[in-house]
Write an enzyme that holds these catalytic residues in place. Structure first.
Site, PDB file in Angstrom:
ATOM      1  N   SER A 169      17.209 -22.566  27.814  1.00 30.38           N
ATOM      2  CA  SER A 169      16.771 -22.884  26.455  1.00 30.38           C
ATOM      3  C   SER A 169      17.581 -24.048  25.903  1.00 30.38           C
ATOM      4  O   SER A 169      18.656 -24.371  26.418  1.00 30.38           O
ATOM      5  CB  SER A 169      16.964 -21.660  25.555  1.00 30.38           C
ATOM      6  OG  SER A 169      16.728 -21.962  24.197  1.00 30.38           O
ATOM      7  N   TYR A 182      21.731 -14.905  21.353  1.00 28.96           N
ATOM      8  CA  TYR A 182      20.715 -15.561  22.173  1.00 28.96           C
ATOM      9  C   TYR A 182      21.247 -16.868  22.749  1.00 28.96           C
ATOM     10  O   TYR A 182      21.013 -17.199  23.914  1.00 28.96           O
ATOM     11  CB  TYR A 182      19.463 -15.819  21.326  1.00 28.96           C
ATOM     12  CG  TYR A 182      18.274 -16.317  22.093  1.00 28.96           C
ATOM     13  CD1 TYR A 182      17.663 -15.526  23.056  1.00 28.96           C
ATOM     14  CD2 TYR A 182      17.728 -17.576  21.837  1.00 28.96           C
ATOM     15  CE1 TYR A 182      16.544 -15.981  23.760  1.00 28.96           C
ATOM     16  CE2 TYR A 182      16.620 -18.036  22.522  1.00 28.96           C
ATOM     17  CZ  TYR A 182      16.035 -17.238  23.485  1.00 28.96           C
ATOM     18  OH  TYR A 182      14.938 -17.687  24.175  1.00 28.96           O
TER      19      TYR A 182
END
Length: 286
Positions: A169, A182
């Site tokens: 990501s 995250y």
């Protein structure tokens, strides 16, 4: 049949896509099937996996949907048994399962002294983060990549050939505000991708990752857009820091995925993370 950026022949290959019932990984599963591979779509929700499998089948491809929990090794082993019986040993693994959780997220971008005065209803500071929520996010992303790799890479190693693509990501490069769990978990995925590439190098398994920028998905749509379709404050901030000035479309991931799966094109490419982000990661903000 869906239109692919370029031709890729994956006929005879067996692919497994975890999190394949989602928007982005569902698109990847369809692209792999359109290239001729038999695709097993794994998802926690059986109906989501089956929906993508049915769409692939209706488009002339070969796919099955299987309910599987990437955090339970026995669930994955049961899925692998079914896949081997129906399709054969896995050649391609897309580790797409992952996600965030509100309990690993702060309410505000910055801690201010006023936040230290006492608990405020509906406001989660760094000091209020729930360890169980943080653990859930780490486990879903990191263990949710490690365990499927343990199950499906063994067959690749035994036959001396295979390809794994993990999903990193943007926040693996630079952590995004509000989502420490995250961000940390995805940074771990990038690091784990490099580790696996080295570890598996002698048994013919290549391991790489793609790092999507900002795509509108079921998970983030409410965070980035309002009910009328306009952008939220966070959505506007993202677009302002994406030089191409737009969100990505699921189809934008396919070219890089095809490149990584094509042994003739990327046979010496191993252990890298490819940003697909409209230059978000390259932009300093100035």
């Amino acid at each position: 049949m869906m239109q692919l950026p370029f031709a890729l022949d994956l006929s005879g290959k067996v692919a497994v896509v975890t999190g394949g019932g989602g928007v982005l990984c569902g698109m990847m599963a369809k692209a792999i099937a359109a290239s001729g591979a038999k695709v097993a779509i794994l998802d926690l929700r059986a109906e989501n996996a089956q929906k993508v499998a049915d769409e692939i089948t209706a488009d002339g491809g070969t796919a099955i949907g299987i309910a599987a929990n990437v955090l339970e090794i026995e669930s994955l082993k049961a899925a692998e048994k079914e896949i081997v019986e129906k399709f054969g040993v896995c050649d391609i693994l897309i580790n797409g399962a992952g996600g965030n959780h509100p309990k690993g997220t702060t309410s505000k971008e910055y801690l201010e002294k006023v936040d230290l005065a006492g608990a405020v209803e509906g406001v989660t500071t760094f000091f209020d983060l729930d360890p169980q929520g943080v653990s859930f996010v780490f486990n879903l992303n990191f263990l949710g990549t490690l365990l499927p790799t343990q199950v499906f890479a063994r067959g690749m190693a035994e036959k001396g050939n295979g390809c794994i693509v993990n999903i990193s990501s943007m926040n693996a490069f630079t952590p995004l505000t509000k989502i420490p769990a995250y961000s940390g978990a995805k940074a771990a995925i990038s690091n784990f991708t490099a580790w696996l590439a080295v570890h598996f190098a002698k048994v013919g398994i290549r391991v790489n990752a793609i790092a999507p920028g900002f795509f509108l998905t079921d998970q983030n749509r409410a965070l980035l857009t309002n009910a009328d379709g306009s952008l939220t404050a966070r959505g506007n901030k993202i677009i302002d820091h994406t030089p191409m000035g737009k969100f990505g479309k699921p189809e934008d991931l396919i070219g890089a995925l095809q490149f990584l799966l094509n042994e003739k094109a990327s046979g010496f490419v191993d252990g890298i993370v490819i940003p697909i982000d409209g230059a978000f990661n390259a932009y300093s903000g100035v």
